[in-house]
Scaffold this active site. Structure first.
Site, PDB file in Angstrom:
ATOM      1  N   ASP A 107      33.995   9.909 -17.368  1.00 31.17           N
ATOM      2  CA  ASP A 107      32.766   9.363 -17.950  1.00 31.17           C
ATOM      3  C   ASP A 107      32.394   8.086 -17.206  1.00 31.17           C
ATOM      4  O   ASP A 107      32.746   6.980 -17.615  1.00 31.17           O
ATOM      5  CB  ASP A 107      32.975   9.089 -19.438  1.00 31.17           C
ATOM      6  CG  ASP A 107      31.665   8.827 -20.165  1.00 31.17           C
ATOM      7  OD1 ASP A 107      30.609   8.816 -19.512  1.00 31.17           O
ATOM      8  OD2 ASP A 107      31.708   8.630 -21.397  1.00 31.17           O
ATOM      9  N   CYS A 108      31.659   8.257 -16.106  1.00 36.60           N
ATOM     10  CA  CYS A 108      31.344   7.126 -15.231  1.00 36.60           C
ATOM     11  C   CYS A 108      29.856   6.790 -15.204  1.00 36.60           C
ATOM     12  O   CYS A 108      29.470   5.713 -14.760  1.00 36.60           O
ATOM     13  CB  CYS A 108      31.822   7.411 -13.817  1.00 36.60           C
ATOM     14  SG  CYS A 108      31.192   8.967 -13.137  1.00 36.60           S
ATOM     15  N   LYS A 109      29.021   7.726 -15.660  1.00 37.79           N
ATOM     16  CA  LYS A 109      27.556   7.535 -15.726  1.00 37.79           C
ATOM     17  C   LYS A 109      26.999   6.951 -14.426  1.00 37.79           C
ATOM     18  O   LYS A 109      26.197   6.016 -14.428  1.00 37.79           O
ATOM     19  CB  LYS A 109      27.184   6.655 -16.913  1.00 37.79           C
ATOM     20  CG  LYS A 109      27.581   7.261 -18.261  1.00 37.79           C
ATOM     21  CD  LYS A 109      27.186   6.365 -19.418  1.00 37.79           C
ATOM     22  CE  LYS A 109      27.547   7.008 -20.745  1.00 37.79           C
ATOM     23  NZ  LYS A 109      29.020   7.076 -20.982  1.00 37.79           N
ATOM     24  N   ARG A 110      27.394   7.524 -13.323  1.00 42.97           N
ATOM     25  CA  ARG A 110      26.948   7.052 -12.014  1.00 42.97           C
ATOM     26  C   ARG A 110      25.455   7.289 -11.814  1.00 42.97           C
ATOM     27  O   ARG A 110      24.883   8.229 -12.352  1.00 42.97           O
ATOM     28  CB  ARG A 110      27.745   7.744 -10.908  1.00 42.97           C
ATOM     29  CG  ARG A 110      29.215   7.350 -10.864  1.00 42.97           C
ATOM     30  CD  ARG A 110      29.375   5.916 -10.419  1.00 42.97           C
ATOM     31  NE  ARG A 110      30.770   5.563 -10.224  1.00 42.97           N
ATOM     32  CZ  ARG A 110      31.455   4.727 -10.987  1.00 42.97           C
ATOM     33  NH1 ARG A 110      30.866   4.159 -12.019  1.00 42.97           N
ATOM     34  NH2 ARG A 110      32.713   4.443 -10.724  1.00 42.97           N
TER      35      ARG A 110
END
Length: 319
Positions: A107-110
């Site tokens: 879950d990095c929401k890049r």
């Protein structure tokens, strides 16, 4: 060729459990005996002691739940804030969970474009070319989250890597936070809300990655706190696999969490983080600190039962 969505659907079917555990650790969640043990191992290295405590905490929860929960989700921020040693613990946790048979979502929401987005994609779900002719998966996650505010320029590099390596991408569509509507509810000239337009694009982007089970490896994040919108979004994204945050500590119940599932109860996976990790704190009359792993399993089983009951007796139904 591996298809992430197929793997996820089959894992959920095998365990009859559409849930994912978010391992987003904070020191407040970790029992004192683990912290004291880690401090004894690294009495003069606080970052290493912290990373060790987090690892022991994560490992026990995985050991206690890997036979009943199909996946874990690791939120980068909770590891980055504790430094390099805890980032290594995040990667160690991911590989350990995979060895135990669980799928792992980073879950990095890049969010970026061009070569920078490609670098992010390779770092999180792909692999990196190194010296000496080597190539290595640096994170090795099975899927990741992306913010698609920049449009296809910021998403296509992730989709390309996912297609090549059999991985998954979850695009933020309707998030669970209270102020989501500040932007996501803005009305466009054609009468649609912004989040509806994003959903339409996500559905379009995922058409070439629909697997044998009928779902695309280009999925969506749709918060459980917006069940009516989730029902509408399922119509907009009939083949998208939906990752659902907002259950438990964020206030949403099982009925709302499964609102965006298909009529036959598939196509979604619901995340719980704090309620699983702190289950031992919520029931001090029942669980000792040493039983934090058993408490996590108890809460995971409770969540599974509630979700399956909600699927069986749908409150929010697609018309």
């Amino acid at each position: 060729m591996r298809n992430f969505a197929d793997c996820l659907v089959r894992k959920i079917d095998e365990m009859q459990n559409p849930s994912v555990i978010g391992l987003d650790p904070k020191l407040d969640y970790i029992p004192q005996h683990l912290k004291e043990y880690a401090e004894q191992l690294f009495p003069e290295e606080p970052t290493k002691a912290t990373a060790k405590a987090i690892w022991l905490f994560n490992k026990e929860i995985i050991d206690q739940t890997c036979d009943i929960v199909p996946a874990v989700k690791l939120q980068y921020a909770y590891y980055e804030m504790y430094g390099v040693d805890s980032i290594k613990t995040m990667l160690l946790t991911a590989r350990y969970a995979q060895r135990k048979g669980m799928l792992v979502i980073g879950d990095c929401k890049r969010n970026d474009i061009g070569s920078t987005a490609t670098a992010y994609a390779e770092a999180v779900i792909g692999k990196t070319d190194l010296l000496l002719g080597d190539s290595m998966a640096m994170s090795g996650f099975d899927a990741c989250t992306v913010n698609c505010y920049l449009g296809i320029d910021g998403v296509k590099p992730f989709i390309d890597v996912a297609k090549r390596d059999g991985k998954g991408v979850f695009c933020l569509v309707r998030t669970s936070n209270p102020s989501a509507g500040d932007f996501q509810d803005l009305e466009l000239s054609d009468g649609r809300k912004l989040y509806e337009a994003v959903a339409s694009k996500v559905s379009e982007w995922g058409e070439e990655m629909i697997g044998e089970e009928g779902f695309s490896s280009v999925g969506a994040v749709v918060g459980a706190t917006w069940p009516e919108q989730a029902v509408q979004l399922r119509k907009e994204m009939p083949n998208a696999f939906i990752l659902v945050p907002g259950y438990g500590a964020q206030g949403a119940g099982a009925d709302a969490a499964v609102a965006g599932f298909t009529p036959n109860g598939k196509g979604g996976i619901v995340n719980a983080s704090r309620s699983i990790m702190t289950a031992w704190q919520a029931r001090p009359d029942f669980f000792k600190p040493e039983d934090f792993g058993k408490a996590a399993r108890y809460e995971a089983e409770n969540m599974k039962d509630k979700l399956n009951e909600a699927i069986l007796h749908r409150k929010y139904v697609i018309q």
